[in-house]
Design a protein around this motif. Structure first.
Motif, PDB file in Angstrom:
ATOM      1  N   ILE A   1      17.996   7.705  31.413  1.00 56.21           N
ATOM      2  CA  ILE A   1      19.144   6.954  30.909  1.00 56.21           C
ATOM      3  C   ILE A   1      20.366   7.865  30.754  1.00 56.21           C
ATOM      4  O   ILE A   1      21.457   7.561  31.237  1.00 56.21           O
ATOM      5  N   SER A   2      20.172   8.981  30.056  1.00 57.73           N
ATOM      6  CA  SER A   2      21.306   9.894  29.848  1.00 57.73           C
ATOM      7  C   SER A   2      21.511  10.848  31.018  1.00 57.73           C
ATOM      8  O   SER A   2      22.512  11.565  31.074  1.00 57.73           O
TER       9      SER A   2
ATOM     10  N   TYR B   1      18.412  16.606  30.419  1.00 59.64           N
ATOM     11  CA  TYR B   1      17.149  17.069  29.827  1.00 59.64           C
ATOM     12  C   TYR B   1      17.340  17.093  28.310  1.00 59.64           C
ATOM     13  O   TYR B   1      17.705  18.118  27.722  1.00 59.64           O
ATOM     14  N   SER B   2      17.095  15.945  27.698  1.00 58.87           N
ATOM     15  CA  SER B   2      17.393  15.797  26.273  1.00 58.87           C
ATOM     16  C   SER B   2      16.199  15.342  25.444  1.00 58.87           C
ATOM     17  O   SER B   2      16.266  15.356  24.207  1.00 58.87           O
ATOM     18  N   ASP B   3      15.093  14.942  26.082  1.00 59.25           N
ATOM     19  CA  ASP B   3      13.908  14.507  25.332  1.00 59.25           C
ATOM     20  C   ASP B   3      13.011  15.700  25.031  1.00 59.25           C
ATOM     21  O   ASP B   3      12.426  16.295  25.943  1.00 59.25           O
TER      22      ASP B   3
END
Length: 926
Positions: free
Chosen positions: A545-546, A549-551
């Protein structure tokens, strides 16, 4: 070549016929006052006209000497020399038959003055207390030869195919120039690049630690050091070498080495650039840096890695393009202060293709893993070394030795791997694409202090060592792992990991020595160590979605620390006599062992305390000046890592889950080493036996469970009564008859080991045996021809218990022959031919290959310029296929290697001493 081959055959017959046209002169040397025989007295024969050396020998323990000579009608001198005694000289108008000079008495000098020796009169060998000294001018080498060529002419000195140097059986681990490192203490750059005819003396001593050196103790190691002293009239000058070459397939190389000497001040600069897996500046005058050339002094591999001064250059596999710049500086700033320093910058860019086939042994059935990969790597590094020695006064010294390095690496790899069982049914498959960007810094420093007190042998010393290392790594991974057996879900990853690994080690020692008698001392010491490691790993999955690499990935995110603090008081004694040395120390180590983990929201701590015995012992006995026995024993313990002892289930690896064991004991081992060597100067032959063993009271090993997909769960346990040992013997002999010189070398090594572990709950053991016989021979015909064949075989055998196979064997054969022709004048033609055969390598991997390198060089303008054409891998057969047998696997691997190329190069040498062009030094030997 046919002319020289015929000469070679005649030379072989001349050895057998020697007794028919030669004879011996002999005698006995005693001390005039005591009438006792004198050992190691130099006896040599020289031509009266110009004092050129005919031959020499050294007296044995009974004072006897015997020298083989040929008839001569010209006047000669028999000269006898020993430090501290008046020289003897006997004149003979001619020498036509055997002669017994009877008993010759040497008179002790009434007063030793500063030694003033006319160079032409200096004996070829002298023994001064613990120093063996060779007079360089007494040994004939080619006018343009380097220092390594000079060393090969010295009796008792051997240089093997890998560049290892031994003197009378002792391995050389330090080479200095005028007492200081020349770029590095292993001295390889000096040996290959300094011209031999600037060397005055070659001095050999036992290698001392910095503490032994400062306190004046005798060496306790079994290694040797070489110090090269430069002629006084050559110690002010400038010399250098510049080379550039270009070849087929856009292969190239270029290098420069510049040296400036002015008494105590030495400044040297080297630089290189190439894409042929080499250091860049010539390591071998004939074969340059061609990977097949077996005459190497630096450690250096065909796979694209090489090293200088403990630094590793190159990615380790494949084909490497590299650049390097280095500066070395040493000086005596004041009468009390000496310094030496060096700086290296290097970058390497490597590419590799690799494939492997690995058989994994299990009690319940084997499985096979095949893999293939393509990789590239870029490396950048800065290395700075500095040493300052300050003599505070005549009894007090301080040495500071800081080292700093900074590196950056970028690694990319695409790989595929699959595993199948014995019926060829797929167990799992995985594909991955990874990228790692790493930055590392390392700082080391050593401070030594020594204070000698009024009584001889009484001193106090202290040292402080630290090493601080930090690595920061950004890694990305795109991988898919598919399981074909059972119900495990497939593992798909698109993630990045940020890791920060830190190691901080500090050590402080203080010691005191009290002499009870001239040869007996008591030594008291206290050691304190503080070691801390930390691993901080954070991972993030790709968010569609974003599109970033943020999870945060909790399974791959982890934080570990491990700290050990140890205080170790010891007491011991040391005996130091002329031909005998013994020492031991023992004590108790009191340690705190603290570990911490934060993983998957759970904090885990484990703290333990230990009180463990420590001890070491050394013993040496010198039967004669060249026959010695050396022994060493040490009891050691090592702490496990935090992930091995913390009861944490690490799920980061999709094919292997790791679980720590809080009841894990330490690694505890006994280490023993023995060496016996003997070199007979009179017959110029030597032999030796050496053996080493490590025996474990407790050893940390893995215990692994496999499921139907061969997915693993690995724990850590202790086993006892394992060992690893090796034994070696060697023999060498040199025969010299006028222009003909023969060197024979035989050796045999064996390695025996017992390892243990657990697989699927069952304990296994593996007994390994490796036998390595080797033989080499070299023949020199004056300055015209050198032929050097060699052969070695490696036989590996492993016997298993509780395995599906009872054993595995492999045999590796290597044959090599080097031939170098120095005729006609100014031409050099070299050939290096090798054959390798690997007996049991897997199907699809080639068992054998030939590697032939050749070069043709012509020197002109008074040998200032050399033009060379060389061809690497003339037959275009080079390959890298290796087999490795371990306790649980047999692994066959093949990597990308450098293939055939041709190159033309031009080298320019500049040598000026005292503002003048270097004159050629005329060395004689008949």
């Amino acid at each position: 070549m046919s002319k020289h081959f015929f000469t070679f055959v005649l030379a072989l017959f001349s050895v057998c016929a020697f007794s028919q046209n030669s004879f011996y002169i002999k005698g006995k040397i005693i001390e005039e006052a005591s009438k006792l025989p004198m050992e190691s007295v130099t006896v040599y024969l020289s031509v009266a006209k110009d004092s050129s050396l005919v031959d020499y020998t050294i007296t044995d323990k009974n004072g006897n000497f015997s020298l083989a000579v040929k008839k001569t009608t010209q006047p000669v001198f028999l000269k006898i020399s020993m430090v501290g005694f008046e020289d003897q000289k006997t004149s003979m108008k001619e020498l036509l038959q055997a002669k017994d000079f009877g008993v010759i008495a040497l008179k002790e000098q009434s007063k030793l003055l500063n030694e003033v020796v006319v160079k032409a009169e200096a004996p070829p060998v002298r023994i001064k207390k613990d120093t063996l000294e060779f007079n360089a001018a007494s040994f004939k080498v080619r006018p343009d030869a380097n220092v390594e060529t000079l060393l090969k002419q010295l009796p008792g000195v051997e240089i093997d195919a890998e560049g290892k140097i031994t003197v009378n059986g002792k391995e050389v681990n330090q080479i200095l120039v005028n007492g200081k490192p020349f770029f590095d203490k292993d001295g390889k750059i000096a040996l290959q690049n300094l011209p031999s005819d600037i060397i005055n003396k070659v001095q050999v001593t036992d290698t001392k630690t910095k503490k032994e050196e400062l306190s004046g103790q005798k060496a306790t190691s079994n290694n040797a050091s070489i110090n090269l002293t430069i002629d006084e009239d050559k110690n002010k000058g400038f010399f250098g070498k510049f080379m550039g070459g270009y070849g087929t397939d856009d292969r190239y190389e270029g290098s420069a080495l510049i040296n400036y000497f002015k008494n105590k001040r030495k400044l040297s600069v080297l630089a290189s650039s190439n894409n042929i897996n080499s250091v860049g500046f010539s390591m071998d005058e004939i074969f340059d840096n061609m990977g097949g050339g077996r005459s190497r002094s630096m450690y250096y591999n065909d796979n694209g890695s090489f090293g200088i001064n403990g630094m590793r250059f190159g990615a380790g596999s494949g084909i490497t393009q590299s650049d390097m710049v280095g500066i070395n500086y040493s000086d005596e700033w004041t009468k009390k202060t000496e310094t030496t320093s060096s700086y290296f910058f290097s970058d390497q860019h490597s590419k590799n293709k690799s494939r492997t086939n690995q058989t994994n042994f299990l009690p319940t059935g084997n499985f096979n893993t095949a893999s293939a990969s393509e990789s590239s790597a870029d490396r950048f590094g800065h290395n700075v070394n500095f040493e300052l020695e300050y003599k505070i006064d005549s009894t007090t010294s301080l040495v500071v030795s800081p080292k700093f390095s900074k590196s950056n690496g970028k690694d990319r790899e695409k790989s595929f791997q699959s595993s199948a069982d014995e019926t060829n049914s797929l167990l799992n498959e995985s594909t991955s694409e990874t990228f790692n960007d790493s930055d590392g810094t390392n700082f080391k420093n050593s401070i030594y202090f020594n204070k000698s007190l009024k009584k001889k042998g009484r001193f106090i010393n202290a040292s402080f060592d630290n090493e601080n290392n930090k690595d920061e790594i950004l890694a990305s991974n795109r991988s898919t792992t598919v399981f074909y057996q059972g119900t495990d879900p497939d593992d798909v990853r698109d993630q990045i990991k940020k890791s920060r690994n830190v190691k901080d080690n500090y050590q402080f020692d203080i010691g005191y020595s009290e002499p009870l008698k001239d040869s007996l001392s008591v030594v008291l010491a206290v050691n304190y160590e503080h070691n801390k490691t930390s691993e901080d790993r954070k991972a993030f999955d790709y968010d569609v979605i974003s599109q970033s690499y943020s999870d945060e990935n909790d399974v791959l995110t982890n934080y570990l620390t491990s700290t050990t603090k140890t205080v170790k008081p010891t007491a011991g004694m040391r005996i130091s006599k002329k031909n005998f040395g013994f020492g031991f120390s023992a004590g108790t180590a009191i340690s705190e062992f603290d570990n911490h983990s934060s993983y998957l929201g759970v904090t885990t701590d484990l703290n333990k305390k230990y009180a463990l015995p420590t001890g070491n012992m050394h013993f040496n006995y010198n039967f004669t000046k060249s026959k010695s026995l050396w022994m060493h024993y040490n009891y050691e313990f090592d702490f496990p890592s935090a992930n091995q002892v913390l009861p944490v289930r690490d799920l980061a690896n999709p094919l292997n889950t790791f679980i720590g064991n809080p009841d894990l004991n330490l690694n505890k081992s006994h280490q023993m080493y023995l060496n016996f060597s003997d070199y007979d100067y009179a017959s110029r032959s030597g032999y030796g036996v050496y053996m080493n063993g490590t025996f474990y009271d407790s050893q940390i090993v893995t215990s692994t469970l496999y499921d139907e997909n061969r997915k693993r769960e690995t724990r850590y346990v202790n086993v006892a009564d394992t060992y690893n040992s090796w034994i070696g013997v060697y023999w060498n002999k040199t025969i010299k008859k006028e222009a003909h010189k023969f060197r024979f070398n035989l050796g045999f090594n064996t390695n025996m080991g017992l390892s243990k572990g657990f697989a699927n709950g069952e304990m296994y053991d593996a007994k390994s045996l490796r036998l390595t016989p080797r033989a080499s021979f070299s023949y020199d015909y004056g300055e015209l021809l050198t032929i050097s064949p060699s052969y070695n075989m490696t036989y590996s055998d492993t016997k298993y218990t509780n395995y599906s196979v009872s054993g595995a064997t492999n045999v590796l054969h290597r044959f090599n022959i080097q031939a170098t022709n120095y005729w006609p004048k100014n031409w050099v033609f070299g050939n290096d031919f090798g054959y390798t055969y690997n007996s049991n390598i897997a199907d699809g991997f080639k068992k054998d290959f030939y590697l032939w390198n050749t070069s043709l060089a012509y020197s002109f303008f008074d040998k200032k310029f050399t033009a060379k054409v060389k061809v690497y891998d003339l037959l275009n057969q080079n390959q890298s296929a290796t087999r490795t047998i371990s306790a649980t696997t047999i692994r066959d691997e093949e990597n990308l290697v450098l293939k055939r190329y041709a190159m033309f190069s031009l080298t320019y040498k500049l040598e000026k001493f005292g503002g003048k062009e270097k004159p050629s030094r005329n060395r004689h030997m008949f």
